[in-house]
Design an enzyme around this catalytic site. Structure first.
Site, PDB file in Angstrom:
ATOM      1  N   GLY A  46     -19.815  28.221  11.320  1.00  0.00           N
ATOM      2  CA  GLY A  46     -18.567  29.174  11.187  1.00  0.00           C
ATOM      3  C   GLY A  46     -17.026  28.583  10.892  1.00  0.00           C
ATOM      4  O   GLY A  46     -16.599  27.232  11.041  1.00  0.00           O
ATOM      5  N   GLN A  51      -8.516  25.279  10.063  1.00  0.00           N
ATOM      6  CA  GLN A  51      -9.116  23.886  10.007  1.00  0.00           C
ATOM      7  C   GLN A  51      -9.640  23.829   8.620  1.00  0.00           C
ATOM      8  O   GLN A  51      -9.830  21.994   8.404  1.00  0.00           O
ATOM      9  CB  GLN A  51     -10.787  24.344  10.195  1.00  0.00           C
ATOM     10  CG  GLN A  51     -11.380  24.982  11.678  1.00  0.00           C
ATOM     11  CD  GLN A  51     -12.789  24.628  12.355  1.00  0.00           C
ATOM     12  OE1 GLN A  51     -13.081  26.361  11.979  1.00  0.00           O
ATOM     13  NE2 GLN A  51     -13.420  24.235  12.442  1.00  0.00           N
ATOM     14  N   CYS A  97     -18.556  22.137  16.752  1.00  0.00           N
ATOM     15  CA  CYS A  97     -17.263  22.574  16.405  1.00  0.00           C
ATOM     16  C   CYS A  97     -16.982  21.224  14.943  1.00  0.00           C
ATOM     17  O   CYS A  97     -16.310  20.078  14.778  1.00  0.00           O
ATOM     18  CB  CYS A  97     -15.823  22.473  17.210  1.00  0.00           C
ATOM     19  SG  CYS A  97     -14.718  23.168  16.053  1.00  0.00           S
ATOM     20  N   LEU A  98     -17.099  22.064  14.107  1.00  0.00           N
ATOM     21  CA  LEU A  98     -16.727  21.398  12.469  1.00  0.00           C
ATOM     22  C   LEU A  98     -15.588  20.166  13.087  1.00  0.00           C
ATOM     23  O   LEU A  98     -15.335  18.793  11.819  1.00  0.00           O
ATOM     24  CB  LEU A  98     -16.414  22.053  12.021  1.00  0.00           C
ATOM     25  CG  LEU A  98     -17.813  22.665  11.150  1.00  0.00           C
ATOM     26  CD1 LEU A  98     -17.459  23.592   9.932  1.00  0.00           C
ATOM     27  CD2 LEU A  98     -19.239  21.038  10.925  1.00  0.00           C
ATOM     28  N   HIS A 139     -15.266  32.233  18.827  1.00  0.00           N
ATOM     29  CA  HIS A 139     -15.487  30.375  19.187  1.00  0.00           C
ATOM     30  C   HIS A 139     -13.908  30.746  17.743  1.00  0.00           C
ATOM     31  O   HIS A 139     -13.006  30.071  17.784  1.00  0.00           O
ATOM     32  CB  HIS A 139     -16.404  29.781  19.033  1.00  0.00           C
ATOM     33  CG  HIS A 139     -15.397  28.163  18.391  1.00  0.00           C
ATOM     34  ND1 HIS A 139     -16.601  27.175  19.067  1.00  0.00           N
ATOM     35  CD2 HIS A 139     -15.721  27.832  16.922  1.00  0.00           C
ATOM     36  CE1 HIS A 139     -16.402  26.085  18.510  1.00  0.00           C
ATOM     37  NE2 HIS A 139     -15.112  25.855  17.203  1.00  0.00           N
ATOM     38  N   GLU A 140     -13.833  30.534  16.555  1.00  0.00           N
ATOM     39  CA  GLU A 140     -13.606  31.460  15.180  1.00  0.00           C
ATOM     40  C   GLU A 140     -12.385  31.822  15.865  1.00  0.00           C
ATOM     41  O   GLU A 140     -11.317  31.264  15.033  1.00  0.00           O
ATOM     42  CB  GLU A 140     -14.071  31.812  14.233  1.00  0.00           C
ATOM     43  CG  GLU A 140     -15.604  31.089  13.532  1.00  0.00           C
ATOM     44  CD  GLU A 140     -16.011  30.147  14.098  1.00  0.00           C
ATOM     45  OE1 GLU A 140     -14.709  28.609  13.262  1.00  0.00           O
ATOM     46  OE2 GLU A 140     -16.144  29.133  13.948  1.00  0.00           O
ATOM     47  N   HIS A 143      -9.465  29.900  17.600  1.00  0.00           N
ATOM     48  CA  HIS A 143      -9.222  28.741  16.561  1.00  0.00           C
ATOM     49  C   HIS A 143      -7.175  29.197  16.662  1.00  0.00           C
ATOM     50  O   HIS A 143      -6.638  28.613  15.596  1.00  0.00           O
ATOM     51  CB  HIS A 143      -9.806  28.464  15.108  1.00  0.00           C
ATOM     52  CG  HIS A 143     -11.049  27.050  15.624  1.00  0.00           C
ATOM     53  ND1 HIS A 143     -10.242  26.173  15.954  1.00  0.00           N
ATOM     54  CD2 HIS A 143     -12.044  27.019  15.259  1.00  0.00           C
ATOM     55  CE1 HIS A 143     -11.883  25.370  16.130  1.00  0.00           C
ATOM     56  NE2 HIS A 143     -12.184  26.025  15.571  1.00  0.00           N
TER      57      HIS A 143
HETATM   58 NI    NI Z   1     -14.528  24.971  15.864  1.00  0.00          NI
END
Ligand code: NI
Length: 182
Positions: A46, A51, A97-98, A139-140, A143
């Site tokens: 995701g 991000q 998380c990236l 989660h997304e 963000h």
């Molecule tokens: Ni994330």
């Protein structure tokens, strides 16, 4: 399509409230394509636009794709996603998380959710999700509101991760990326 750079703490943009898109036009479609390419390359399941430093309410997810198997890809692109329902039942997943690479912690969230969004054709859709997809969507969407998964941990754990992270942010991290990151 092009690969974009994923931002990490303490970049203050990760704390911003993202703006809705007015319509799903060519620029939003191009953004979604860049986000998918960047997510698959990372690899992750995701990614939210913020991000890659774009302050728009756009996310992409794909919990189906297997490593090195492009045919298994099943991406969903969501503009202006909103959670319209969550279950009372909760579940716990080990999240990463990236934007916070190499840190993984258990996070408890509603086990199921329903999300309304605009699809790639600009058409309103609702998706009902459970399991890892429900976690990934929540989660997304966090963000887009400046929330990171570490904010769901105890203050002690969160501060420990962010402190360590800000010190090592500019260094190559020694641990391999083994698990799915969102
Ligand atoms: Ni994330």
């Amino acid at each position: 399509m092009s690969l974009r750079t994923i931002i990490t703490p303490p970049d203050p943009r990760l704390r911003r409230i993202c703006a809705p898109v007015e319509r799903v036009d060519a620029s939003v479609l191009a953004l979604m394509d860049d986000m998918l390419e960047t997510m698959y390359d990372a690899p992750g399941i995701g990614l939210a636009a913020i991000q890659i430093a774009v302050e728009k309410r756009v996310i992409v997810v794909d919990v189906a794709k297997r490593k090195d198997d492009a045919a298994s890809a099943d991406p969903i692109c969501l503009a202006n996603p909103e959670i319209v329902w969550t279950s009372e039942e909760r579940s716990t997943y080990e999240e990463g998380c990236l934007s916070v690479p190499d840190f993984y912690e258990d996070v408890e969230r509603p086990a199921r959710c329903r999300v309304g969004y605009l699809d790639r054709n600009g058409k309103y859709q609702e998706i009902e999700a459970d399991d890892i997809l429900a976690t990934c969507l929540q989660h997304e969407i966090d963000h887009l509101n400046g929330i990171l998964f570490v904010d769901h941990l105890s203050r002690l754990k969160r501060d420990r991760i962010l402190k360590k992270f800000s010190k090592t942010a500019k260094l190559e991290h020694p641990f391999p990326k083994a698990r799915a990151a969102l």
